[in-house]
Design an enzyme around this catalytic site. Structure first.
Site, mmCIF file in Angstrom:
data_model
loop_
_atom_site.group_PDB
_atom_site.id
_atom_site.type_symbol
_atom_site.label_atom_id
_atom_site.label_comp_id
_atom_site.label_asym_id
_atom_site.label_seq_id
_atom_site.Cartn_x
_atom_site.Cartn_y
_atom_site.Cartn_z
ATOM 1 N N HIS A 81 14.413 1.225 -1.111
ATOM 2 C CA HIS A 81 14.661 0.823 0.284
ATOM 3 C C HIS A 81 15.957 0.021 0.382
ATOM 4 C CE1 HIS A 81 10.998 2.037 2.412
ATOM 5 N NE2 HIS A 81 10.296 1.685 1.333
ATOM 6 N N ASP B 199 3.933 8.254 -5.023
ATOM 7 C CA ASP B 199 3.402 8.503 -3.679
ATOM 8 C C ASP B 199 4.419 9.226 -2.792
ATOM 9 O OD1 ASP B 199 4.999 6.248 -3.775
ATOM 10 O OD2 ASP B 199 3.641 4.966 -2.642
ATOM 11 N N SER C 277 3.636 4.559 2.026
ATOM 12 C CA SER C 277 2.869 4.277 0.809
ATOM 13 C C SER C 277 1.382 4.111 1.081
ATOM 14 C CB SER C 277 3.397 3.012 0.128
ATOM 15 O OG SER C 277 4.695 3.249 -0.343
ATOM 16 N N ASP D 19 10.125 1.408 -5.384
ATOM 17 C CA ASP D 19 10.277 1.711 -3.965
ATOM 18 C C ASP D 19 11.104 0.646 -3.237
ATOM 19 O OD1 ASP D 19 9.351 3.002 -1.366
ATOM 20 O OD2 ASP D 19 8.460 1.008 -1.161
ATOM 21 N N HIS E 52 11.828 6.523 3.287
ATOM 22 C CA HIS E 52 11.301 7.476 2.307
ATOM 23 C C HIS E 52 11.842 8.872 2.571
ATOM 24 C CE1 HIS E 52 7.488 4.756 1.871
ATOM 25 N NE2 HIS E 52 8.593 4.178 1.468
#
Ligand code: MG
Ligand code: ZN
Length: 435
Positions: free
Chosen positions: A263, A301, A82, A259, A400
């Site tokens: 995760h 992102d 990020s 995000d 990611h």
């Protein structure tokens, strides 16, 4: 661009105030869904829809979709973090994972917010993460490592002490990084003209800038566990404070914790974060209707978790079951750690609103065999399995992924965001407007 346009309007329009307004640069509202790959948009749309009647819900995202972007960083991985992602989106330059507003040689890169400020714009950011976290930090600061949270908080504070903050409004989490044992910035910064607030529900009372609002020690609670309107409330306050300022403004809005749920491989958590962002988008759309000279651009992102709707060869994803889950996995884990193990299965059945099969109970109880230090992770893994299996949700990584992400735009200049883009090009278009 700003100076040229104003000069032209002065010559051509005999100092008409109306004409000058119409040629003024648009306000820029730049929205980042951290980790928000296309999968998350699909999941959110289905979650809001009715599976029985196949009525697909209208969501704020759909009317704004214009294209897709690649997100790769400047290293040999194709998969960005990020910090590199936000630096690309804030400066138009690719960099290494972990970089906050610096290039591959760790030299500072001027950000869109700093350029806007230099040219007389008002600026701000709101996020559900701490304000010194990678995404917001990359728009206002320069540091070789995203993980030096105290140092990044110091950079923000020192801008105020030096009399040149690059922000007018900064709202999010992160109180513990400013109110520290070794340094209490909250005692120092009001003397330098910074308004400070820590109460999300008293934001309406704030009427001065620059303002720093921190509404949690670190990140705000997940939307599913806390206030799903938190991002919308901060967005509303930021727009109210920035709009009356002379000239245009640039505001960055981050749905930071999409995000974090990714995760954690936690689908219900992710869908509720998307709902929080959708509510903020509603505030933005209403603002844009009243102030049409406003460009709204949104992207992600990167994507997170390798989320799939459907798993294990089954052609099904159960949106209703996702919406029946009442807590984030992390909140369930902290509750379970405090409970006797014989109460675990009943607790989880209540929270996910689903009957626990023998298989699910075995998964859960295998965590009871772990010693104290491994129990938390084992419980987390069991709950990923259970919630994933119930809902038909798959995950491939706790990190990611390198897939393309959506790009959205509405308002003046929005045609520049059509089709396939590099993430750096999104920044370059916006930088051309503020320069
Ligand atoms: Mg972020
Ligand atoms: Zn992440």
């Amino acid at each position: 661009m700003k100076r040229t346009l104003i000069a032209a309007s002065l010559v051509a329009c005999s100092f008409s105030a109306a004409a000058q307004t119409s040629t003024e640069e648009p306000n820029i509202i730049y929205i980042i869904g951290d980790g928000m790959g296309f999968e998350y948009i699909s999941a959110y749309r289905y979650a809001m829809s009715d599976l029985e009647t196949h009525t697909v819900a209208p969501i704020e995202f759909d009317a704004m979709l214009t294209g897709a972007a690649t997100t790769y960083p400047e290293d040999k991985t194709w998969v960005t973090d990020s910090a590199a992602g936000a630096t690309a989106l804030a400066t138009g330059e690719k960099t290494y994972n972990g970089a906050i507003g610096v290039d591959n040689d760790k030299h500072p890169l001027k950000t869109i917010m700093e350029m806007a400020k230099d040219n007389g714009w008002a600026t701000g950011a709101v996020s559900t993460s701490q304000v010194n976290h990678a995404t917001p930090a990359s728009f206002f600061n320069h540091h070789p490592s995203r993980y030096e949270y105290n140092e990044i908080a110091d950079l923000i504070a020192e801008q105020v002490v030096n009399g040149h903050p690059s922000f007018d409004v900064l709202l999010g989490g992160g109180r513990s990084y400013f109110e520290r044992v070794d340094k209490n910035w909250f005692e120092i910064l009001p003397d330098y003209g910074l308004a400070i607030t820590t109460d999300l529900n008293s934001l309406d009372e704030i009427d001065e800038t620059p303002v720093l609002g921190t509404f949690a020690p670190k990140g705000l609670p997940f939307a599913i566990d806390g206030d799903v309107n938190a991002l919308a409330k901060m967005t509303d306050a930021a727009l109210r404070l920035l709009e009356p300022k002379e000239g245009s403004f640039a505001l960055m809005i981050e749905g930071s914790e999409i995000d974090w749920c990714g995760h954690a491989n936690d689908i219900a958590c992710a869908v509720h974060e998307m709902d929080g962002l959708n509510r903020a988008l509603k505030v933005v759309r209403e603002f844009q209707e009243k102030h049409p000279n406003t460009l709204v651009v949104m992207t992600a992102d990167h994507s997170t978790g390798g989320l799939t709707l459907g798993r294990d060869g089954d052609y099904a994803w159960y949106s209703d079951r996702v919406m029946n889950i009442e807590s984030s996995i992390s909140s369930m884990v902290s509750d379970l750690l405090k409970l006797d193990t014989e109460k675990w299965a009943g607790y989880v059945a209540d929270k996910v609103n689903y009957d626990m099969s023998e298989e699910y109970i075995d998964e859960l109880m295998s965590a009871a065999d772990e010693d104290e230090k491994d129990r938390k992770d084992a419980l987390h893994d069991a709950l990923i399995y259970i919630t994933g299996d119930i809902t038909g949700t798959g995950w491939t990584t706790s990190g990611h992924t390198g897939v393309d992400v959506p790009v959205f735009a509405r308002g003046p200049h929005s045609e520049a965001f059509r089709g396939y883009m590099n993430n750096t090009d999104i920044a370059k278009v916006l930088i051309d407007i503020v320069k």
